[in-house]
Design an enzyme around this catalytic site. Structure first.
Site, PDB file in Angstrom:
ATOM      1  N   LEU A   1      80.696  80.731 167.030  1.00 31.03           N
ATOM      2  CA  LEU A   1      80.974  81.167 168.626  1.00 31.03           C
ATOM      3  C   LEU A   1      80.296  82.491 168.700  1.00 31.03           C
ATOM      4  CD1 LEU A   1      84.408  79.579 169.475  1.00 31.03           C
ATOM      5  CD2 LEU A   1      82.014  78.779 170.197  1.00 31.03           C
ATOM      6  N   GLY A   2      80.480  83.489 167.554  1.00 32.66           N
ATOM      7  CA  GLY A   2      80.354  84.814 167.837  1.00 32.66           C
ATOM      8  C   GLY A   2      80.712  85.615 166.479  1.00 32.66           C
TER       9      GLY A   2
ATOM     10  N   GLY B   1      83.002  88.673 165.515  1.00 37.19           N
ATOM     11  CA  GLY B   1      83.994  89.915 165.972  1.00 37.19           C
ATOM     12  C   GLY B   1      84.158  91.019 164.954  1.00 37.19           C
TER      13      GLY B   1
ATOM     14  N   PHE C   1      86.175  92.040 162.738  1.00 40.84           N
ATOM     15  CA  PHE C   1      86.646  91.935 161.529  1.00 40.84           C
ATOM     16  C   PHE C   1      86.211  90.572 161.086  1.00 40.84           C
ATOM     17  CE2 PHE C   1      89.627  94.863 163.629  1.00 40.84           C
ATOM     18  CZ  PHE C   1      89.437  95.856 162.240  1.00 40.84           C
ATOM     19  N   GLY C   2      85.227  89.876 161.561  1.00 41.22           N
ATOM     20  CA  GLY C   2      84.755  88.605 160.981  1.00 41.22           C
ATOM     21  C   GLY C   2      84.324  87.771 162.303  1.00 41.22           C
TER      22      GLY C   2
ATOM     23  N   VAL D   1      84.044  84.153 164.294  1.00 44.05           N
ATOM     24  CA  VAL D   1      84.543  83.042 165.077  1.00 44.05           C
ATOM     25  C   VAL D   1      84.001  81.816 165.163  1.00 44.05           C
ATOM     26  CG1 VAL D   1      86.015  82.627 167.187  1.00 44.05           C
ATOM     27  CG2 VAL D   1      85.800  84.965 166.247  1.00 44.05           C
TER      28      VAL D   1
ATOM     29  N   LYS E   1      89.135  82.186 163.689  1.00 48.01           N
ATOM     30  CA  LYS E   1      88.991  83.614 163.582  1.00 48.01           C
ATOM     31  C   LYS E   1      89.080  83.796 161.942  1.00 48.01           C
ATOM     32  CE  LYS E   1      89.860  88.428 164.874  1.00 48.01           C
ATOM     33  NZ  LYS E   1      90.824  88.985 165.839  1.00 48.01           N
TER      34      LYS E   1
ATOM     35  N   ASP F   1      92.569  97.956 173.016  1.00 45.64           N
ATOM     36  CA  ASP F   1      91.171  97.525 172.779  1.00 45.64           C
ATOM     37  C   ASP F   1      90.871  96.375 173.781  1.00 45.64           C
ATOM     38  OD1 ASP F   1      88.592  97.838 171.560  1.00 45.64           O
ATOM     39  OD2 ASP F   1      88.893  96.228 170.058  1.00 45.64           O
TER      40      ASP F   1
END
Length: 671
Positions: free
Chosen positions: A359-360, A362, A364-365, A367, A381, A478
């Site tokens: 999906l994308g 992030g 930190f890793g 998803v 995630k 954030d």
């Protein structure tokens, strides 16, 4: 002089509390502004407070309307010890009505819980039968910080005994109200006070059923807290280490958790035990003990999986934790819907983390989208194994989100930890994130003004819950469009709590001793420059979001911002010159709701003022959003309106970028 003091004291006792301890917004939909339902609700708000305080039982129900979908039902109950302060009872119910309409704008159903009263209204009639315990939509829990002194097992047993006896006393009482005290002892070193109450129209058996269901929400973790309360609309319980009700306790309870006295020793005799007696007696006894041990072990193992009890040991070798150091932590989610998944389940659900399911990326890793065999869709995630902060984020999100439940927060379904793999499993939201829409020239037209306003209000509701009404006071740190996910109806859900911080109950601000983390363009100036963060830091980020949602432009880009290098300064100049309409996203033209848009621009600018003390709280923001007549303050100039903001172009790699001054920039790609 004494007469003046008496008037002042009487006035103070009559004042309603400034804010309720909590609320739940129902799922009955919204009413049309200025419509019949709102008129009926106003009629209830005008009569119910006085009807409640004038009732001998401090309880009243009411109905307004002639039938059909616009009929409004309401009930109100003041605490049983408020009989000496009827003015305070009436004022509390009236304040609860006002708070409900601020916190749940246009909602047809809401429940509000205050220290002195509770209120509920709905488009559905309230039942007074024993099925009230099934209405979990009105459930609210509040737990004090800190834990009671003493052995946890003994303290937990004492609290459960205290509540059990208090609810029995309340059910037996015709007023359906009871208070109790448990004096300090060798078992419990602090005096504990308790209260239980049902609405008086419940039968004794129904009241007891409701209260026992509510007490069932108290578990081994919460029963040792320094007080707390669990409430549904029909019944509630509370315990504290201080006297919180008026008058003497109705029942005094003695701790029954002290160890039982040892039995006297058996008299000795000279009879000799025959050899064959020993195996006949001992072997079956040992077999029974072994069997019981196995049963208990299996039950505990199942309970750990069902409730999500998780214990992890993780070794690091990086600049923070040197080789051989261990990070040891334990989390008890205590949520029936939270699960600890096996790694092979995650592999099957995501088709071995295939690129088609990605999906994308992030900060930190990556998803991934996944689907379990029962058809439930998930978002997975997968934290990067090389990142030292990855495990810290994993721990932070599991501990935080597992305890947070709100319609505008993304729901954590569970987690997985196996070797280097650290995985968080969320509910799947099909419409990706907010930036996917508002910054795309083709998709932004799918968000008309009403939907954008709903998104702004939803984000505000989620932040208010984090800052004030959750069992933990949480600062997100954030907040940005890529961390606002959208469900199938484009309702917003705040996500990504890896950088979130928990506040102490008495703290209003803190400063980080480590490097500042977050995303430039959304970070409040006091945090970016000095590491100081508070709820006003999130308010600043929210203000940036509001301006971006209205304009359809990124704050971190100087494109189309005139002489200014970001959207904040540009928006403020247009507002000052009376040209605010030039800020509005072209996809929203013609502007049929221009007055509402201007109010939102004003609110957004109030939130991004340079001085944190000048910014409103999220409760203030919701009040301003829900009232079209409230006069708004004039904003002062925003932060960063004359300086260049870093990270003008977002990273597409999803990895962490560090600037020279040790401030961390998170990626802004969609989750």
């Amino acid at each position: 002089m004494a007469g003046v003091l008496l008037v002042i004291v009487t006035f103070l006792l009559a004042l309603p509390t400034a804010t309720a301890i909590g609320k739940t917004c129902g799922h009955a939909g919204n009413y049309t502004a200025n419509g019949t339902y709102q008129s009926n609700l106003a009629s209830l708000a005008a009569t119910l407070p006085s009807n409640t305080s004038s009732s001998p039982q401090l309880f009243a129900t009411a109905t307004a309307g002639e039938g059909g979908p616009d009929v409004a039902y309401a009930l109100a109950l003041c605490r049983g010890d408020m009989t000496g302060n009827l003015t305070g009872c009436s004022a509390c119910v009236a304040a609860a009505f006002r708070y409900a309409q601020l916190a749940c704008p246009n909602a047809k159903a809401a429940s509000v819980y205050d220290d002195a009263c509770l209120l509920g209204f709905s488009s559905q009639a309230y039942s007074n039968s024993n099925n009230v315990t099934q209405d979990a939509s009105t459930l609210f829990e509040f737990w004090n910080s800190g834990e009671l002194a003493g052995d946890a097992t003994v303290v937990s047993a004492a609290v459960e005994d205290l509540l059990a006896q208090t609810v029995q006393e309340a059910a037996d009482n015709t007023t359906r109200f009871a208070t109790a005290v448990m004096d300090a002892s060798s078992a419990v070193s602090q005096t504990l006070y308790s209260m239980a109450q049902c609405t008086p129209d419940l039968a004794a058996g129904d009241c007891l059923t409701c209260l026992r269901w509510v007490v069932g929400m108290v578990n081994a973790t919460t029963s040792v807290r320094n007080g707390g309360r669990v409430l549904v609309l029909r019944c509630n319980v509370r315990f504290e280490t201080f006297l919180f009700y008026q008058g003497s306790p109705m029942k005094r309870i003695t701790p029954s958790s002290s160890p039982a006295a040892a039995p006297p020793p058996a008299p000795t005799t000279n009879k000799r035990i025959k050899p064959w007696v020993i195996p006949v007696v001992v072997v079956p006894a040992l077999a029974i003990v072994a069997f019981c041990f196995i049963v208990v072990y299996c039950r505990q193992k199942r309970r750990r999986h069902r409730k999500g009890n998780l214990r992890l040991r993780q070794k690091y070798t990086n600049n923070k934790l040197q080789g051989g150091d261990e990070l040891d932590w334990e989390m008890e989610a205590e949520l029936s819907e939270f699960s600890v998944f096996d790694f092979h389940q995650i592999l099957e659900a995501t088709n071995n983390f295939s690129e088609e399911n990605k999906l994308g990326e992030g900060g930190f890793g990556p998803v991934y989208k996944g689907q379990f065999p029962d058809g439930i869709e998930i978002a997975v995630k997968r934290l990067a194994s090389h990142s030292g902060q990855g495990f810290m984020e994993f721990k932070n999100e599991v501990q935080l989100i597992a305890k947070l439940q709100h319609t505008n927060l993304v729901r954590l379904l569970g987690c997985c930890s196996q070797g280097e793999e650290k995985i968080l499993v969320y509910e799947y939201l099909p419409n990706k994130s907010l930036d996917f829409f508002i910054f795309d020239e083709n998709r932004k037209s799918l968000l008309d003004w009403n939907k954008r306003l709903e998104i702004i209000e939803g984000i505000a509701e989620g932040l208010l819950y984090l800052h004030k009404h959750s069992r933990l006071r949480v600062i997100h740190r954030d907040l940005k469009p890529s961390n606002i996910l959208l469900d199938s109806e484009l309702n917003p859900k705040i996500s990504d709590f890896g950088l979130a911080k928990i506040f102490g109950s008495n703290n209003t601000e803190e400063s980080t001793t480590r490097r500042v983390v977050g995303t430039y363009g959304y970070m409040a100036p006091e945090y970016a420059s000095g590491g100081l963060f508070s709820i006003k830091s999130d308010v600043f980020s929210f203000g940036v979001l509001v301006i971006e949602i209205i304009s359809g432009k990124r704050n971190s880009s100087s494109h189309d911002c005139g002489e200014f290098i970001n959207i904040l300064g540009y928006a403020w100049q247009l507002y000052e010159e009376g040209k605010w309409s030039e800020l509005i996203d072209s996809s929203l033209v013609p502007m049929h709701e221009s007055a509402e848009m201007m109010r939102c621009v004003n609110i957004g600018l109030l939130c991004v003022q340079e001085n944190a003390a000048d910014r409103p709280t999220m409760l203030d923001v919701i009040a301003m959003l829900s009232s079209k007549t409230k006069i708004l303050d004039k904003p002062k100039h925003p932060a960063y309106f004359n300086v260049r903001v870093g990270n003008e172009e977002a990273s597409t790699t999803g990895t962490e970028l560090s600037s020279n001054n040790e401030k961390t920039i998170s990626a802004t790609t969609a989750r």
